[in-house]
Motif scaffolding. Structure first.
Motif, PDB file in Angstrom:
ATOM      1  N   ASN A  77       0.820  -1.212   0.000  1.00  0.00           N
ATOM      2  CA  ASN A  77       0.000   0.000   0.000  1.00  0.00           C
ATOM      3  C   ASN A  77       0.854   1.262   0.000  1.00  0.00           C
ATOM      4  OD1 ASN A  77      -3.142  -0.607   0.525  1.00  0.00           O
ATOM      5  ND2 ASN A  77      -1.907  -2.215   1.491  1.00  0.00           N
ATOM      6  N   ALA A  81       0.747   4.364  -2.761  1.00  0.00           N
ATOM      7  CA  ALA A  81       0.683   5.801  -2.465  1.00  0.00           C
ATOM      8  C   ALA A  81       1.823   6.543  -3.150  1.00  0.00           C
ATOM      9  CB  ALA A  81       0.729   6.022  -0.952  1.00  0.00           C
ATOM     10  N   PHE A 118      -4.351  13.526  -1.191  1.00  0.00           N
ATOM     11  CA  PHE A 118      -4.770  12.155  -0.910  1.00  0.00           C
ATOM     12  C   PHE A 118      -3.582  11.202  -0.844  1.00  0.00           C
ATOM     13  CE2 PHE A 118      -6.282   8.126  -3.049  1.00  0.00           C
ATOM     14  CZ  PHE A 118      -6.816   7.568  -1.901  1.00  0.00           C
ATOM     15  N   SER A 119      -2.676  11.275  -1.816  1.00  0.00           N
ATOM     16  CA  SER A 119      -1.538  10.348  -1.859  1.00  0.00           C
ATOM     17  C   SER A 119      -0.551  10.612  -0.731  1.00  0.00           C
ATOM     18  CB  SER A 119      -0.828  10.432  -3.211  1.00  0.00           C
ATOM     19  OG  SER A 119      -0.366  11.749  -3.461  1.00  0.00           O
ATOM     20  N   SER A 122      -2.087   9.379   2.562  1.00  0.00           N
ATOM     21  CA  SER A 122      -2.120   7.918   2.585  1.00  0.00           C
ATOM     22  C   SER A 122      -0.742   7.351   2.882  1.00  0.00           C
ATOM     23  CB  SER A 122      -2.635   7.392   1.236  1.00  0.00           C
ATOM     24  OG  SER A 122      -3.924   7.862   0.962  1.00  0.00           O
ATOM     25  N   SER A 125       0.257   8.050   6.514  1.00  0.00           N
ATOM     26  CA  SER A 125      -0.548   7.249   7.437  1.00  0.00           C
ATOM     27  C   SER A 125      -0.076   5.804   7.468  1.00  0.00           C
ATOM     28  CB  SER A 125      -2.025   7.300   7.023  1.00  0.00           C
ATOM     29  OG  SER A 125      -2.512   8.619   7.027  1.00  0.00           O
ATOM     30  N   ILE A 126       0.211   5.240   6.305  1.00  0.00           N
ATOM     31  CA  ILE A 126       0.664   3.848   6.244  1.00  0.00           C
ATOM     32  C   ILE A 126       2.035   3.697   6.886  1.00  0.00           C
ATOM     33  CG2 ILE A 126       1.353   2.005   4.657  1.00  0.00           C
ATOM     34  CD1 ILE A 126      -0.831   3.133   2.736  1.00  0.00           C
ATOM     35  N   CYS A 157      -5.194  -0.855   6.341  1.00  0.00           N
ATOM     36  CA  CYS A 157      -4.886  -0.100   5.123  1.00  0.00           C
ATOM     37  C   CYS A 157      -6.157   0.421   4.470  1.00  0.00           C
ATOM     38  CB  CYS A 157      -4.110  -0.977   4.138  1.00  0.00           C
ATOM     39  SG  CYS A 157      -2.407  -1.299   4.638  1.00  0.00           S
ATOM     40  N   PHE A 158      -7.203  -0.383   4.466  1.00  0.00           N
ATOM     41  CA  PHE A 158      -8.480   0.075   3.908  1.00  0.00           C
ATOM     42  C   PHE A 158      -8.999   1.289   4.674  1.00  0.00           C
ATOM     43  CE2 PHE A 158     -13.133   0.055   4.001  1.00  0.00           C
ATOM     44  CZ  PHE A 158     -13.420   0.141   2.643  1.00  0.00           C
ATOM     45  N   TRP A 161      -6.792   4.374   3.824  1.00  0.00           N
ATOM     46  CA  TRP A 161      -7.119   4.908   2.498  1.00  0.00           C
ATOM     47  C   TRP A 161      -8.456   5.650   2.531  1.00  0.00           C
ATOM     48  CZ3 TRP A 161      -4.009   5.503  -1.491  1.00  0.00           C
ATOM     49  CH2 TRP A 161      -2.909   4.656  -1.662  1.00  0.00           C
ATOM     50  N   SER A 164      -8.005   8.991   4.400  1.00  0.00           N
ATOM     51  CA  SER A 164      -7.291   9.961   3.565  1.00  0.00           C
ATOM     52  C   SER A 164      -8.189  10.473   2.450  1.00  0.00           C
ATOM     53  CB  SER A 164      -6.031   9.318   2.981  1.00  0.00           C
ATOM     54  OG  SER A 164      -5.158   8.878   3.997  1.00  0.00           O
ATOM     55  N   LEU A 165      -8.968   9.570   1.861  1.00  0.00           N
ATOM     56  CA  LEU A 165      -9.901   9.977   0.812  1.00  0.00           C
ATOM     57  C   LEU A 165     -10.957  10.932   1.367  1.00  0.00           C
ATOM     58  CD1 LEU A 165     -10.950   9.664  -2.096  1.00  0.00           C
ATOM     59  CD2 LEU A 165     -12.270   7.681  -1.301  1.00  0.00           C
TER      60      LEU A 165
END
Length: 338
Positions: A77, A81, A118-119, A122, A125-126, A157-158, A161, A164-165
């Motif tokens: 993931n 990103a 967004f990227s 993400s 965060s990951i 991860c879901f 994402w 972040s979205l």
């Protein structure tokens, strides 16, 4: 007070659409600034496809060719990103070069600015989650292994994402990046939420990794160093050098409306280019860590190098299991059980 909020948010909105100011006096004040922006843009056009190719290779290996374990899911993931950010960087830099070379102004759709937010969120965060899980597995190993589900990585991860979205959509719709809408109250609210989230991620990332370093090098209960530790440590170190400045600049821009007038030649391009380098270096780290000590880079496939970079067994046990290097199925079995 409302006037201050209005001027600040207009400045924030201007930052988020600063590509539309390329034909303004701000970018023609100094030939040095023009040359610097052009050089950064050309370099971005060169290295972004390389980084996209490397991250695409990681995505292919982890998504199709390899059995995934808890941390390889996070790496998959994170590579996604990085790939998304590099796509934005390539398009953004191409438009700038076209403008400077041919005086053709092509306005980038505002959607691409949402894509950048967004990227970046993400990826950060990951990476913070990777550090947190690794820290928990060291401090409370029994509790961690007993309570962790095999699907925790995928679910986490879901959620990251989706979060972040959601933050990107909230910021995009409130501040005019999407649907040509602009609401002062919700724009300020979204900026506060994103700022708090960024600061929390920075604190977690730095705190967890400092804790890991202390446990590895200090105290009576030192933990053995594995390739997974090395992979995480170098990934975080590269982020702190190349990715952290972009987040700090973003925070300053959110709350210091005229920051680009204070900074020389708009360091926005510098910090964005640094994060582009960060996204390109991450796949190289995985392959290099996998080749350490055994000189495998020339003799073995990238798949085996990536598998070794994800190994969470001490070096002594790894030497005993050297025969697994010649048998990928055995290496995957060891990796999945770790």
């Amino acid at each position: 007070m409302s006037g201050d909020f209005l001027s600040k948010n207009l400045s924030i909105s201007a930052w988020k659409t600063n590509i539309t100011m390329l034909n303004g006096s701000y970018y023609t004040d100094s030939s040095y600034c023009d040359i610097k922006i052009q050089a950064i843009s050309v370099l971005s056009i060169i290295i972004s496809p390389v980084g996209m190719g490397l991250n695409a290779k990681v995505l292919w290996l982890l998504g199709i060719c390899m059995h995934r374990n808890a941390f390889s899911v996070y790496i998959f993931n994170l590579a996604m990103a990085d790939f998304l950010f590099l796509c934005f960087q390539f398009v953004f830099s191409s438009f700038i070069v076209i403008y400077f070379l041919y005086s053709i102004f092509l306005e980038i759709p505002l959607f691409f600015y949402f894509w950048r937010i967004f990227s970046y969120l993400s990826g950060l965060s990951i990476l913070s989650t990777i550090s947190t899980e690794r820290c928990l597995s060291v401090i409370w190993p029994i509790w961690y292994h007993c309570n962790r589900s095999r699907r925790t990585s995928a679910i986490t991860c879901f959620v990251l994402w989706a979060m972040s979205l959601l933050l990107g959509l909230l910021d995009g719709m409130a501040c005019g990046l999407l649907f040509n809408s602009f609401d002062i109250y919700w724009c300020v609210t979204s900026d506060v939420i994103i700022s708090v989230w960024l600061i929390a991620l920075f604190v977690v990332l730095i705190g967890c990794n400092l804790t890991l370093l202390v446990r590895i090098f200090c105290g009576s209960h030192r933990i053995p160093v594995t390739r997974l530790y090395v992979t995480i440590a170098f990934t975080v170190l590269v982020f702190l050098i190349f990715g952290f400045p972009f987040g700090v600049y973003w925070l300053l821009y959110l709350w210091v409306g005229d920051f680009h007038y204070i900074s020389h030649c708009d360091v926005f391009y510098d910090t964005q280019f640094l994060y582009c380098i960060n996204s390109c270096i991450n796949p190289i780290i995985y392959f290099l860590v996998g080749s350490i000590r055994h000189r495998m880079f020339r003799r073995k496939s990238l798949k085996l190098l990536l598998q070794r970079a994800m190994q969470d067994i001490p070096e002594e046990e790894e030497c005993v299991d050297n025969n697994s290097l010649e048998h990928p199925e055995e290496l995957e079995r060891v990796q999945s059980s770790s």
